[in-house]
Enzyme design. Sequence first.
Site, PDB file in Angstrom:
ATOM      1  N   LYS A   3     111.065  50.168  86.164  1.00 19.28           N
ATOM      2  CA  LYS A   3     111.486  50.225  84.751  1.00 19.28           C
ATOM      3  C   LYS A   3     112.975  50.560  84.638  1.00 19.28           C
ATOM      4  CE  LYS A   3     106.899  52.137  83.981  1.00 19.28           C
ATOM      5  NZ  LYS A   3     106.646  53.182  84.994  1.00 19.28           N
ATOM      6  N   ASP A  59     102.994  51.370  90.243  1.00 19.71           N
ATOM      7  CA  ASP A  59     103.860  51.528  89.071  1.00 19.71           C
ATOM      8  C   ASP A  59     104.867  52.641  89.343  1.00 19.71           C
ATOM      9  OD1 ASP A  59     104.115  50.999  85.939  1.00 19.71           O
ATOM     10  OD2 ASP A  59     104.393  53.138  86.308  1.00 19.71           O
ATOM     11  N   TYR A 113     111.713  58.267  87.714  1.00 23.16           N
ATOM     12  CA  TYR A 113     110.766  59.174  88.379  1.00 23.16           C
ATOM     13  C   TYR A 113     111.369  59.835  89.627  1.00 23.16           C
ATOM     14  CZ  TYR A 113     107.400  56.638  85.452  1.00 23.16           C
ATOM     15  OH  TYR A 113     106.744  56.059  84.394  1.00 23.16           O
ATOM     16  N   HIS A 173     111.992  50.864  79.783  1.00 20.75           N
ATOM     17  CA  HIS A 173     111.176  52.078  79.882  1.00 20.75           C
ATOM     18  C   HIS A 173     110.898  52.705  78.508  1.00 20.75           C
ATOM     19  CE1 HIS A 173     110.204  55.477  82.973  1.00 20.75           C
ATOM     20  NE2 HIS A 173     109.343  55.478  81.980  1.00 20.75           N
TER      21      HIS A 173
HETATM   22  P1  NDP Z   1      97.469  60.344  84.345  1.00 19.38           P
HETATM   23  O1  NDP Z   1      96.757  60.227  83.052  1.00 19.38           O
HETATM   24  O2  NDP Z   1      97.363  59.268  85.331  1.00 19.38           O
HETATM   25  O3  NDP Z   1      97.047  61.743  84.976  1.00 19.38           O
HETATM   26  C1  NDP Z   1      97.605  62.219  86.155  1.00 19.38           C
HETATM   27  C2  NDP Z   1      97.061  63.624  86.382  1.00 19.38           C
HETATM   28  O4  NDP Z   1      95.652  63.575  86.593  1.00 19.38           O
HETATM   29  C3  NDP Z   1      97.641  64.300  87.602  1.00 19.38           C
HETATM   30  O5  NDP Z   1      97.755  65.676  87.298  1.00 19.38           O
HETATM   31  C4  NDP Z   1      96.584  64.068  88.682  1.00 19.38           C
HETATM   32  O6  NDP Z   1      96.643  65.101  89.629  1.00 19.38           O
HETATM   33  C5  NDP Z   1      95.312  64.112  87.887  1.00 19.38           C
HETATM   34  N1  NDP Z   1      94.241  63.255  88.415  1.00 19.38           N
HETATM   35  C6  NDP Z   1      94.356  62.016  88.958  1.00 19.38           C
HETATM   36  N2  NDP Z   1      93.155  61.506  89.248  1.00 19.38           N
HETATM   37  C7  NDP Z   1      92.236  62.447  88.892  1.00 19.38           C
HETATM   38  C8  NDP Z   1      90.835  62.499  88.960  1.00 19.38           C
HETATM   39  N3  NDP Z   1      90.118  61.473  89.419  1.00 19.38           N
HETATM   40  N4  NDP Z   1      90.212  63.630  88.527  1.00 19.38           N
HETATM   41  C9  NDP Z   1      90.931  64.670  88.050  1.00 19.38           C
HETATM   42  N5  NDP Z   1      92.278  64.671  87.949  1.00 19.38           N
HETATM   43  C10 NDP Z   1      92.931  63.558  88.366  1.00 19.38           C
HETATM   44  O7  NDP Z   1      98.987  60.653  83.978  1.00 19.38           O
HETATM   45  P2  NDP Z   1     100.430  60.009  84.064  1.00 19.38           P
HETATM   46  O8  NDP Z   1     101.118  60.498  82.835  1.00 19.38           O
HETATM   47  O9  NDP Z   1     101.024  60.260  85.369  1.00 19.38           O
HETATM   48  O10 NDP Z   1     100.220  58.430  83.861  1.00 19.38           O
HETATM   49  C11 NDP Z   1      99.962  57.543  84.909  1.00 19.38           C
HETATM   50  C12 NDP Z   1     101.167  56.697  85.264  1.00 19.38           C
HETATM   51  O11 NDP Z   1     101.602  55.913  84.158  1.00 19.38           O
HETATM   52  C13 NDP Z   1     102.430  57.498  85.621  1.00 19.38           C
HETATM   53  O12 NDP Z   1     102.341  58.122  86.874  1.00 19.38           O
HETATM   54  C14 NDP Z   1     103.485  56.437  85.488  1.00 19.38           C
HETATM   55  O13 NDP Z   1     103.482  55.605  86.636  1.00 19.38           O
HETATM   56  C15 NDP Z   1     103.007  55.698  84.246  1.00 19.38           C
HETATM   57  N6  NDP Z   1     103.638  56.210  83.006  1.00 19.38           N
HETATM   58  C16 NDP Z   1     104.478  55.385  82.307  1.00 19.38           C
HETATM   59  C17 NDP Z   1     105.112  55.823  81.168  1.00 19.38           C
HETATM   60  C18 NDP Z   1     106.057  54.943  80.430  1.00 19.38           C
HETATM   61  O14 NDP Z   1     106.800  55.440  79.585  1.00 19.38           O
HETATM   62  N7  NDP Z   1     106.058  53.654  80.692  1.00 19.38           N
HETATM   63  C19 NDP Z   1     104.889  57.173  80.636  1.00 19.38           C
HETATM   64  C20 NDP Z   1     103.938  57.952  81.408  1.00 19.38           C
HETATM   65  C21 NDP Z   1     103.332  57.460  82.528  1.00 19.38           C
HETATM   66  P3  NDP Z   1      96.690  64.804  91.225  1.00 19.38           P
HETATM   67  O15 NDP Z   1      97.937  64.017  91.493  1.00 19.38           O
HETATM   68  O16 NDP Z   1      96.711  66.161  91.813  1.00 19.38           O
HETATM   69  O17 NDP Z   1      95.436  64.052  91.548  1.00 19.38           O
HETATM   70  C1  1BO Z   2     110.267  60.792  80.627  1.00 17.51           C
HETATM   71  C2  1BO Z   2     108.891  60.199  80.650  1.00 17.51           C
HETATM   72  C3  1BO Z   2     108.825  58.973  81.458  1.00 17.51           C
HETATM   73  C4  1BO Z   2     107.443  58.677  81.890  1.00 17.51           C
HETATM   74  O1  1BO Z   2     107.331  57.318  82.214  1.00 17.51           O
END
Ligand code: NDP
Ligand code: 1BO
Length: 323
Positions: A88, A55, A60, A121
């Site tokens: 997106k 994704d 990003y 998005h």
């Molecule tokens: P997540 O809920 O996936 O959390 C990510 C965080 O958790 C990072 O800090 C990561 O650190 C940490 N982490 C990952 N795995 C573990 C684990 N097993 N144990 C402990 N910590 C962990 O957050 P996101 O907000 O990034 O959401 C995931 C994805 O969803 C995004 O990356 C994006 O692709 C998508 N997204 C889409 C949105 C939209 O508007 N459509 C909005 C927000 C997100 P580390 O990298 O150091 O492991």
């Molecule tokens: C600006 C937030 C976007 C995460 O998908």
Amino acid sequence: MAQATFKPEDQKTQHFNLLSGHSIPAVGLGTWKSGSKADDAVSTAIIEAGYRHIDTAWQYGVQEEVGVALRAVMQAGVKRKDLFITSKLWCTELSPDRVRTAFNNTLQELQLDYLDLYLIHWPFHLQEGASRPPKPGEVLEFDMEGVWREMEKLVEENLIRDIGVCNFTLKKLTKLMDFAQIMSSVCQMEMHPGWKNDKMLEACKNSGIHVTAYSPLGSQGGGGRDLIHDQTVERVAKKLNKTPGQVLVKWALQRGISVIPKSSNPERIRENIQVFGWELPKEDFEALCRIQNQKRVLDGEELSVNKEAGPYRSVADLWDHED
Ligand code: NDP
Ligand code: 1BO
């Protein structure tokens, strides 16, 4: 680059069916905030951990890194048809005349010749260079039907396999379904035990729209919610001899939705997809569903709300007062 060690028949990842007849792998890798580590994260995910679903988004700023990794894994033997790549369309591109250019730019950055899924998005149109929060006049009229028609054309030209939306309310989804000639296959939304998003999940299920959970771990790290250290999550993880991350991913899967945890750490990338071949018992699933303080982590306020000028004068306005 190591040789591809995963063959399609080795894949233990489950899939969900989409309205279009295509399928989406149940667990994908999120790439928001992966920065320069996105290349290694995507390679590790696909080659070493068996992910087939990535994704990403233009917003990003990592699509070029993701593209480098995708090219490398395909050179190492992974077939394009076995990958599911989502991107997106960003808010500044939400006008019919900008969709194709934005899409082509994304395809070029990712070094691909088609996308599996292209999502709107956020459901508001921002002027290029808009401030955060937006100044008066920087949130523009959103011609949802015009934008969707352009996305439909890209599907008809076989440049995209499925189209969908993110961060939609029931009101906005109903509006879209009224004019869509190609239905939204996927609705991506924030979802974790701290924000169950039940109403949207039910609405999507009733319309056959597949849900993908974003921020499934609470987006902790950069101002999100630290569900990894939530006491219920920790208790269930300890009881089942799993990690908190695995428990949170599994909670989403057991709701029938795909899930896209982000990590740029190789160990956690591997950990987050080791969620097959076991179940959360009913009582533990239900305990997770009872986590208090239901609240969005990502409410879109900074991106869209201008208290004086609107069109969104509050977070509640953005979410159509449905929460
Ligand atoms: P997540 O809920 O996936 O959390 C990510 C965080 O958790 C990072 O800090 C990561 O650190 C940490 N982490 C990952 N795995 C573990 C684990 N097993 N144990 C402990 N910590 C962990 O957050 P996101 O907000 O990034 O959401 C995931 C994805 O969803 C995004 O990356 C994006 O692709 C998508 N997204 C889409 C949105 C939209 O508007 N459509 C909005 C927000 C997100 P580390 O990298 O150091 O492991
Ligand atoms: C600006 C937030 C976007 C995460 O998908």
